[in-house]
Structure formats: structure tokens, C-alpha cells
Design a protein around this motif. Structure first.
Motif, PDB file in Angstrom:
ATOM      1  N   SER A  24       1.346  72.250 -67.083  1.00  0.00           N
ATOM      2  CA  SER A  24       2.417  73.040 -67.137  1.00  0.00           C
ATOM      3  C   SER A  24       2.117  74.359 -66.307  1.00  0.00           C
ATOM      4  CB  SER A  24       2.553  74.001 -68.899  1.00  0.00           C
ATOM      5  OG  SER A  24       2.925  72.586 -69.526  1.00  0.00           O
ATOM      6  N   PHE A  25       0.828  74.812 -66.393  1.00  0.00           N
ATOM      7  CA  PHE A  25       0.672  76.494 -66.012  1.00  0.00           C
ATOM      8  C   PHE A  25       1.200  76.300 -64.446  1.00  0.00           C
ATOM      9  CE2 PHE A  25      -0.394  78.288 -69.271  1.00  0.00           C
ATOM     10  CZ  PHE A  25       0.458  79.672 -69.828  1.00  0.00           C
ATOM     11  N   ALA A  26       0.692  74.894 -63.870  1.00  0.00           N
ATOM     12  CA  ALA A  26       0.430  74.818 -62.345  1.00  0.00           C
ATOM     13  C   ALA A  26       1.928  75.049 -61.763  1.00  0.00           C
ATOM     14  CB  ALA A  26       0.034  73.016 -62.389  1.00  0.00           C
ATOM     15  N   VAL A  27       2.940  74.141 -62.754  1.00  0.00           N
ATOM     16  CA  VAL A  27       4.666  74.401 -62.080  1.00  0.00           C
ATOM     17  C   VAL A  27       4.947  75.967 -62.648  1.00  0.00           C
ATOM     18  CG1 VAL A  27       6.407  73.403 -62.758  1.00  0.00           C
ATOM     19  CG2 VAL A  27       4.370  71.733 -62.594  1.00  0.00           C
ATOM     20  N   VAL A  28       4.499  75.944 -63.957  1.00  0.00           N
ATOM     21  CA  VAL A  28       5.659  77.607 -64.058  1.00  0.00           C
ATOM     22  C   VAL A  28       4.846  78.459 -63.231  1.00  0.00           C
ATOM     23  CG1 VAL A  28       4.934  79.092 -65.982  1.00  0.00           C
ATOM     24  CG2 VAL A  28       5.724  76.462 -67.027  1.00  0.00           C
ATOM     25  N   ASN A  29       4.097  79.037 -62.827  1.00  0.00           N
ATOM     26  CA  ASN A  29       3.621  79.683 -61.422  1.00  0.00           C
ATOM     27  C   ASN A  29       4.244  79.677 -60.322  1.00  0.00           C
ATOM     28  OD1 ASN A  29       1.483  81.086 -63.171  1.00  0.00           O
ATOM     29  ND2 ASN A  29       0.272  80.053 -62.098  1.00  0.00           N
ATOM     30  N   GLU A  30       4.595  78.556 -59.920  1.00  0.00           N
ATOM     31  CA  GLU A  30       5.697  78.545 -58.807  1.00  0.00           C
ATOM     32  C   GLU A  30       6.799  79.143 -58.772  1.00  0.00           C
ATOM     33  OE1 GLU A  30       3.588  78.218 -55.884  1.00  0.00           O
ATOM     34  OE2 GLU A  30       2.036  77.398 -57.534  1.00  0.00           O
ATOM     35  N   ILE A  31       7.255  79.245 -60.254  1.00  0.00           N
ATOM     36  CA  ILE A  31       8.619  79.545 -60.691  1.00  0.00           C
ATOM     37  C   ILE A  31       9.240  81.091 -61.224  1.00  0.00           C
ATOM     38  CG2 ILE A  31      10.768  78.715 -61.903  1.00  0.00           C
ATOM     39  CD1 ILE A  31       9.464  75.992 -62.278  1.00  0.00           C
ATOM     40  N   TYR A  32       7.962  81.493 -62.101  1.00  0.00           N
ATOM     41  CA  TYR A  32       7.459  83.159 -62.739  1.00  0.00           C
ATOM     42  C   TYR A  32       6.771  83.640 -61.774  1.00  0.00           C
ATOM     43  CZ  TYR A  32      10.000  80.135 -65.859  1.00  0.00           C
ATOM     44  OH  TYR A  32      11.659  79.895 -66.649  1.00  0.00           O
ATOM     45  N   GLU A  33       7.193  84.776 -61.940  1.00  0.00           N
ATOM     46  CA  GLU A  33       5.888  86.383 -61.694  1.00  0.00           C
ATOM     47  C   GLU A  33       6.063  87.250 -63.092  1.00  0.00           C
ATOM     48  OE1 GLU A  33       6.249  86.510 -56.908  1.00  0.00           O
ATOM     49  OE2 GLU A  33       8.122  86.911 -57.629  1.00  0.00           O
ATOM     50  N   VAL A  58       8.693  87.372 -66.381  1.00  0.00           N
ATOM     51  CA  VAL A  58      10.051  87.882 -66.208  1.00  0.00           C
ATOM     52  C   VAL A  58      11.222  86.703 -66.263  1.00  0.00           C
ATOM     53  CG1 VAL A  58      11.455  89.579 -65.883  1.00  0.00           C
ATOM     54  CG2 VAL A  58       9.283  89.721 -65.242  1.00  0.00           C
ATOM     55  N   VAL A  59      11.344  86.911 -67.085  1.00  0.00           N
ATOM     56  CA  VAL A  59      12.116  85.695 -67.817  1.00  0.00           C
ATOM     57  C   VAL A  59      13.686  86.200 -68.286  1.00  0.00           C
ATOM     58  CG1 VAL A  59       9.918  84.158 -68.540  1.00  0.00           C
ATOM     59  CG2 VAL A  59      11.841  85.492 -70.336  1.00  0.00           C
ATOM     60  N   PRO A  60      14.713  85.518 -67.476  1.00  0.00           N
ATOM     61  CA  PRO A  60      16.302  85.803 -67.555  1.00  0.00           C
ATOM     62  C   PRO A  60      16.664  85.382 -69.386  1.00  0.00           C
ATOM     63  CG  PRO A  60      16.173  84.240 -66.788  1.00  0.00           C
ATOM     64  CD  PRO A  60      15.124  84.141 -66.930  1.00  0.00           C
ATOM     65  N   LYS A  61      17.035  87.128 -70.445  1.00  0.00           N
ATOM     66  CA  LYS A  61      17.872  86.361 -70.888  1.00  0.00           C
ATOM     67  C   LYS A  61      18.720  86.025 -71.588  1.00  0.00           C
ATOM     68  CE  LYS A  61      19.213  89.793 -74.728  1.00  0.00           C
ATOM     69  NZ  LYS A  61      19.958  91.052 -74.926  1.00  0.00           N
TER      70      LYS A  61
END
Lengths: 499, 316
Positions: free
Chosen positions: A47-56, A159-162
Motif C-alpha cells: 500500500s505504501f508504495a502507491v500511497v507515497n506517490e499520492i500523499y506528502e 496531509v489529507v483533505p477533510k
């Protein structure tokens, strides 16, 4: 007229650079499909492999394991080490087009700390009293006590959008971040397709138009696919496959020191492992160089409690006397502990990582030389995790993940009652040093504390540290700009390009 | 005949019920439940949170209650919800069925097309060099593990035909040629043991029939060898072959599980392996139920095919 030509030029250059900047779909082959996409909930590496490209996060980590600015451009620490103030990058947009502000950072922090989220990241921020928006582009974190690993832990605060969280309940199936790539399509067990974020704030990045994470469970299939050019990047390759791929034309194999280590864990709540002399004897019985050769084909280095990749922190293994194998010393220590004829025991392990199961086999033979009769029990992975978690073992062989800060290596694992202290190890002097290590802001003083800790833990601790392997990544020669990370992160996909 | 089919279908219900109880118990006897696997090595989760997750999935209920809830759902046409993805189990299975179905049917077709002539040739030319070759090859085909054949073909193709799209899956509807190109290797790999098995069965069954009295009569009244073989002998020799096809379809499914893993094909096989690793109880139960039903129905069809091949067969 001049301005008009100037404007036209600028537009032309912008259009050209955009068209130039983002092209090609990078075909990546991974072994497992991501198990959910919520950066605050997932634990699986896939999951992190993908998530790391999307979130910072506010800060990131580079290939040299240094902390660098990401969503924050700069930060200041108060003299007492209790207050961190971050200046946010302005004009950063989420993939849904909304601008990211300090409120989003505070919301993301609060979401991780909310017990209802059940975030595994929460324990990293136990020392934080609160996060406040002290301006539209400024966030201040207040700590309960000085906490040296705070910045490196902050790389895990995505950082994620509420509004997206609230609309969907969680972020397991939707993904809206600020990262270089945004989620395009998920086909279960087949692929995850990401496309370039056109509004990304780093100039000229990402260079790729899209990345496709193909799910290919078989290692030999991934290797065959790389050979034929079906895939262009295999993020992780086992040592044996790496050797064959090195000889393949059109393919480049990269290697870097892993942060994760193979280990023999000992249950100190069970006899005879409660006796430090027995633990030391086992260290003397283990021949790490033999394991490096036999299991890793030489692609690993024997190591202590901290990865040699953390050059500022790791103590050289020559400082650990028990790292020089000696059957005589091992037998002597066993005799002193009351086991002159050795003892019988069981090593549990699992079969999904070849090096792990192989290490268990070699260890079995090495322990036999000093009279320790160990039965190896290769368990199904799910059962292994359960036995591990419940401390239901004499000894186990496994792989432990690393960290960019020594506290990440040692605290949870060795502190009395620590969340990954499945060994039930408890030593008051170790506990005290671990606490000092995380609350001392001065780097030189911290280094002295961790030197001391490593020497205490290396020979009589609950873990017999074995080796830090080389991480291999294989890619086609036409893939440019990719860099490996010791963390296994794929951060540099944003700088990767295809001709 | 209709009464027979009806009775067999009633049997099917009992088989499914029995299998469902077995699978239901078996998956719960595997150490580590869905929640523990979901949380993995993550030890920072509080016991409260674990209990809440377990409650949310209904895993804290007594096992007979869990079974009853599941069974009533199934009887209402609801196979439950996948624990990990939150999608209905029926949707998950339907999404994966085409790939598996395609491999299975193509492999069956390939096996029939090759095994029938091979078996006939081998029996007719008994003892000849051709017979020897067919018999040797069929032993090889039976012995080689599907997994190994798959990997080997993949390696050979990657070396000598690097342009061939050997890995992955694209639906036939969107890319017919790409689909067939990708299906070729897996289909050959899973059909090899079936080709070999059917060839051997047909050969021995045909030899037995060719040695029987009525064939001798047919020959002695001057009938040519062709009509003897194709009109009289082959038809009778097919009965055991059809039986074996029914059984082999089951083995074919197990071969498909392995081959989907090798060629990265998102089919039922990959789905069930993933479901077992994740202790995704509703999904495991759903897949096993569907596979059992398919298996039983196929065997029913095989039984019905007997009457078509041999009109003397009657169903009571």
C-alpha cells in the motif's frame, strides 16, 4: 507589441515544457496488490508504495536519509525543543483542485491521533501535545517533552483533505493528496494506475505521464517480464534473481543497503533465554559471515542493532566481541549458565521471504555445533504473525523493518512493554538510556547514548542481529532518473523519465 | 430422465450444504482471524479497537450464529461482503470468473482436439514407433508439474520471442488478439496433463473394445477397418473418457489456480489464494460454494452424456 510577443513566448514555452515534462507510462511490477489506500490506516508495504506517490508530509526524506522540505518550506525549533513552527508552501493544491492550508495539516494530525481512526501512526506522535494553525500557512506543534526523532517521525504525517475523508468515511478506496501522482484507476489484483498531477509544485516534475503498478505475484514472471520489456521497473528483486538480471542486456540492477535486518529473536520470558549468558552464547555460536555467504550470496553485511546505512549512528561490528564466532566461548557460557550439554528448542519462521527461511536453516546448523538442538518450524505467514505478536515462541527468525532515526530502531523494540518488544525483554538501564536518547536534543550527546545502548544490546539483548541485506531494484536501461532508497520508498519516481 | 435430474439436483443441495459447513469450520480453525491478519504486525492498535473491528465483522458471535446468518443470506441470494474490499462476494467472483472460465474451456477444447486423434492413432498402431512416442509423451505430460511447465514456457518465450505478450490479462471483448496471445501459454500448460491423461484412457479403452467379440464379428463379416473403428468401437470406448473428463475438470481448476499465479492472471484462483491468506471468510466460503456447484453440475452433465453416447443407458 513587445509584451504580446513576450506573453506568446511564455505561453509557448509553458506549453512546450508541459508537453515535454510529462510523457510515457512506466510499467512497474510489484508482488502484491495494495491493501487499501488510506495513508493513516494501511500497514502493508504494497500500500505504501502507491500511497507515497499520492500523499506528502510536511517534510520528506531523501536517498541519503536526510530530512528535507516537502509541504513545509522551512521550520524553526524553540530553544527548549518543545515547539516546532513550520512555514507551509503556498499555492499547493490537492488533486481535487482545492488549496492546501494549515487547517488541513492540523486536521490530518488530529485524524491520526483520533482513536476512532485506529491509525498505526498514532504512537509516533504520543509526545505531541497539540498541533495548531498559527497562520493560514503556518503550523505549530507543541511537544510534551523534547523529542529528538520528531522530525523524522513527521515524514509519516501525510496531509489529507477533510472533505474527502468525510464524504467517503475513510480513504481506503479514494485517494486525494498533494503528491506528484494522482489515482486514476484500480483494477483489483491486476493493476493500480496513477497519472501525473499537472499542478505539482516542483518545477518540471513529475516527468512521467503515468505509472502502472502491475500486480505480478511470481518472482520469475516479474523477471521474465522485465527481460521482454513488458515491465520497466521491478522495485524489489531477490539476490538470486538480481544475479541473473545483471547479466541481461538492456537491464540495469541497482543495489543499496537495506534498513531492515534479519534477526533471531529470543523469548526472554522463557528459560533458558532469560539468562543473558545463554543469549551471549548464542551470539558466539552464530557465524554471520557464513550466513551472508550462504543465504545472501555475499549481498549483505553483518550488522548490529542499527543499520550501517545510518552512518552517523551505527557502531562498527568490530566493537562487539561476540561477533567473532567461537564455539569454545559459546560452550563455556552455556556451561556457566547450567547447560553444559546444551538444550532443545524450536525456531519458528515463515516461508514467504526466501532469505528468512534459509537463515533459519543455517542457524539451526550453527546452533547444533554448540549443542543447541533447534527444530525449525516454517509457519504460514498469518500464523507466524500471530505467534510473534503473542510472544508464543522460543526463538524466531524474521525480518525487522528499520528507521531513519536510531530511536525508531530501538525504542519500541527494547523498552519494557514496548509495542514490538515481543521478547518481553526488560532492563532498567536500557530503559533509561532509551528515554534519554529520545529526549536529548544535542546530536553528539545522543550519539554517545546510542553507542552505549548498541554495545549493551548487541551481545546480551533479546535479539541476535544477523545481517542487513542489499536491496536490489532492476530497471530497463531506458528508465532515467530513478534512485533507490534504503527505506524502499519510491520517492524518486517523480524524477523518473522515459525517452 | 427428468425425475433423475431432479433427484440429482436435490443431491446437489445436500452436497453444497455439507461442503459449506466443512469450509465454514475449516477457515475458522486456521490460526489467525481476519482482523489479526488485517492488522498484520501492527502492534500499536488497542484491544478496544480490535474488539470493535471484530464486532463490526460479526466475528464475535458464536460460530453457529455466524453460520446461520451466513446461510440465511445465501438462501436469499446474498453471498456476503468481502471483508477487505467491502464489495459483495458475488461481484468479486463474477469479476474474476471470465478469465478462469476462458482458460478452463480453452484447455478442455485443446485437450479434446489433441487427445482424441492421438489416442486413436496410438491404439490402432499398437506397438508401433508412433504408439511408443505417444505413450512416452503422455507419461511426460502427466508427470510435469503445471507450475514448472508454465515458468519454463515463460522463460523460453522471454528469451526467444520477447515480443510475445505472455504475461497478464486483457478481456477478449476489448482486445481479442491480445487476449488470445496471453491465453496461449497458460492454456497449453494446464491442458498438458489433461491431454496426456485422456490419450492414455482412450487408448486402453479402445484397445479393450477392439478386442471384444462384436468387433471381431464386424471384421469377419467383411466390414472395412474404418467403419469398424469409428462407427462401432470408438463410440463404446468414449464412455470412460467422458467420465474422466468430468473428473479432470476438477483438476483443471486446481491447475488454473497455480497458472494464474504464474502468469499474473486475475482469475478465481488468484482470488481464492488471496482470500485464504487474508482469512477473508465470506469470500472463501463463496468461492468454494460456487466451485463445488460447478463441479457437481459438470458431473451431472457427464452422466447425462452417457445416454447420448450409448442409447442403452437409462436413468431411473
Amino acid at each position: 507589441m513587445r509584451t504580446r510577443i513576450g506573453l506568446a513566448l511564455v505561453t509557448l514555452v509553458a506549453a512546450f515544457s508541459l508537453a515535454y515534462a510529462q510523457k510515457g507510462t512506466l510499467e512497474v511490477a510489484v508482488d502484491q496488490a495494495p491493501v487499501g489506500l488510506d495513508p493513516d490506516i494501511v500497514t502493508a508495504f504494497s500500500s505504501f508504495a502507491v500511497v507515497n506517490e499520492i500523499y506528502e508530509g510536511l517534510v520528506g526524506v531523501n536517498a541519503q536519509l536526510q530530512i528535507e522540505p516537502a509541504l513545509a518550506t522551512s521550520w524553526t525549533v524553540s530553544p527548549d525543543g518543545l515547539s516546532y513552527t513550520f512555514e507551509l508552501r503556498q499555492g499547493v493544491k490537492f488533486h481535487n483542485g482545492r488549496e492546501m492550508t494549515s487547517a488541513d495539516v492540523v486536521y490530518s494530525f488530529d485524524r491520526i491521533m483520533d482513536p476512532k481512526t485506529g491509525s498505526p501512526q498514532a504512537s509516533r506522535f504520543n509526545e505531541v501535545a497539540k498541533a495548531e494553525a498559527t497562520g493560514p500557512y503556518q503550523v505549530t506543534f507543541t511537544l510534551k517533552e523534547p523529542f529528538a526523532p520528531f522530525l523524522s517521525n513527521l515524514t509519516n504525517l501525510f496531509v489529507v483533505p477533510k472533505e474527502v475523508v468525510e464524504a467517503n468515511g475513510d480513504l481506503q478506496k479514494v485517494a486525494v493528496g498533494t503528491g506528484p501522482f494522482e489515482l486514476d484507476q484500480v483494477v483489483p489484483d491486476t493493476y493500480v494506475l496513477l497519472k501525473a498531477n499537472p499542478d505539482y509544485y516542483r518545477p518540471g516534475e513529475p516527468k512521467l505521464a503515468a505509472i502502472k503498478f502491475n500486480v505480478v505475484p511470481e518472482a520469475s514472471t516479474r523477471a521474465a517480464g522485465l527481460r521482454t520489456g513488458t515491465y520497466q521497473l521491478l522495485p524489489t528483486v531477490d539476490p538470486v534473481t538480481a544475479e541473473t538480471l545483471k547479466k541481461t542486456s538492456g537491464v540495469t540492477v541497482l543495489g543499496t543497503q537495506d534498513l531492515a535486518y534479519s534477526l533471531l529473536g529470543l523469548n526472554t520470558s522463557r528459560k533458558p533465554f532469560d539468562d543473558p549468558r545463554v543469549r551471549e552464547a548464542i551470539n558466539y555460536a552464530v557465524d554471520r559471515s557464513e550466513i551472508v555467504q550462504a543465504v545472501y550470496l555475499g549481498n549483505a553485511v553483518p550488522g548490529g542493532p542499527i543499520s550501517p546505512a545510518l552512518k552517523d549512528w551505527a557502531v562498527p561490528t568490530s566493537d562487539f566481541p561476540c561477533y567473532t564466532p567461537s564455539v569454545a566461548k559459546a560452550k563455556q557460557l552455556l556451561a556457566d549458565a547450567g547447560y553444559p550439554n546444551g538444550f532443545s528448542t524450536t525456531i519458528i519462521t515463515f516461508g514467504t521471504i526466501k532469505e528468512v527461511a534459509d537463515t533459519a536453516q543455517v542457524l539451526q546448523a550453527q546452533l547444533a555445533r554448540v549443542g543447541i538442538d533447534a527444530k525449525v518450524d516454517v509457519e504460514e505467514f498469518g500464523k507466524f504473525v500471530q505467534d510473534w505478536k503473542n510472544s508464543n515462541f522460543d526463538m524466531f527468525v524474521s525480518l525487522n523493518g528499520g528507521s531513519v532515526d536510531p530511536d525508531g530502531y530501538l525504542y519500541r523494540t527494547f523498552i519494557t512493554g514496548g509495542s514490538t518488544n515481543v521478547f518481553k525483554f526488560s532492563d532498567p538501564s536500557v530503559d533509561q538510556l532509551l528515554k534519554q536518547g529520545r529526549t536529548t536534543p544535542d546530536t553528539a550527546q545522543r550519539q554517545a547514548i546510542y553507542d552505549n545502548l548498541q554495545k549493551q544490546l548487541a551481545c546480551t539483548g533479546p535479539i541476535v542481529h544477523i545481517a542487513y541485506g542489499t536491496l536490489f531494484t532492476a530497471l530497463r536501461d531506458n528508465v532515467q532518473g530513478f534512485q533507490q532508497m534504503p527505506t524502499r520508498g519510491l520517492t524518486y519516481l517523480r524524477e523518473t523519465s522515459l525517452p | 430422465m427428468i425425475g433423475y435430474v431432479a433427484r440429482r439436483l436435490v443431491d446437489l443441495v445436500f452436497v453444497l450444504l455439507g461442503v459449506s459447513v466443512l469450509v465454514f469450520l475449516m477457515v475458522r480453525f486456521i490460526p489467525g482471524d481476519a482482523v489479526e491478519i488485517m492488522l498484520g504486525a501492527n502492534t500499536d492498535i488497542t484491544p478496544d479497537r480490535v474488539a470493535a473491528l471484530r464486532h463490526g465483522l460479526g466475528l464475535d458471535l458464536p460460530i453457529h450464529v455466524q453460520y446461520w446468518n451466513w446461510l440465511t443470506g445465501v438462501l436469499h441470494g446474498d453471498l456476503g461482503t468481502s471483508i477487505w474490499t467491502g464489495r459483495p462476494v458475488a461481484d468479486e467472483i463474477l469479476a474474476r470468473a471470465p478469465a478462469t472460465l476462458e482458460i478452463t474451456l480453452l484447455a478442455l477444447a485443446l485437450a479434446l482436439v489433441l487427445a482424441l486423434p492421438l489416442g486413436v492413432v496410438s491404439a490402432r498402431a499398437r506397438g508401433s514407433a508412433g504408439d511408443l512416442v505417444v505413450r512416452l509423451l503422455s507419461i511426460v505430460g502427466l508427470t510435469l508439474p503445471t507450475f514448472w511447465v508454465g515458468v519454463l514456457m515463460l522463460l523460453v518465450f522471454s528469451l526467444y520471442l520477447p515480443g510475445w505478450p505472455a504475461i497478464g490479462y486483457v478481456p477478449f471483448a476489448t482486445q481479442p488478439l491480445g487476449n488470445l496471445a496471453r491465453m496461449a501459454l497458460p492454456v497449453v500448460a494446464v491442458s498438458l496433463p489433461m491431454i496426456a491423461g485422456l490419450t492414455r484412457i482412450l487408448r486402453s479403452s479402445l484397445l479393450e473394445v477392439l478386442g471384444s467379440d462384436y468387433v471381431r464379428t464386424a471384421r469377419s463379416k467383411g466390414l472395412a477397418e474404418r467403419p469398424v473403428l469409428y462407427k462401432h468401437a470408438l463410440r463404446n470406448a468414449l464412455i470412460p473418457v467422458v467420465t474422466v473428463i468430468g473428473v479432470q475438470l476438477g483438476y483443471l481448476l486446481s491447475g488454473v489456480v497455480v497458472i494464474e499465479q504464474v502468469f499474473a492472471i486475475p482469475g478465481i484462483g488468484r482470488l481464492i489464494i488471496g482470500a485464504i491468506n487474508q482469512r477473508n471468510y465470506p469470500l472463501i466460503q463463496g468461492i468454494v460454494l460456487v466451485i463445488t456447484a460447478v463441479f457437481v453440475v459438470v458431473n451431472l452433465l457427464v452422466d447425462l452424456a452417457y445416454a447420448w453416447i450409448d442409447p442403452r443407458v437409462e436413468y431411473e
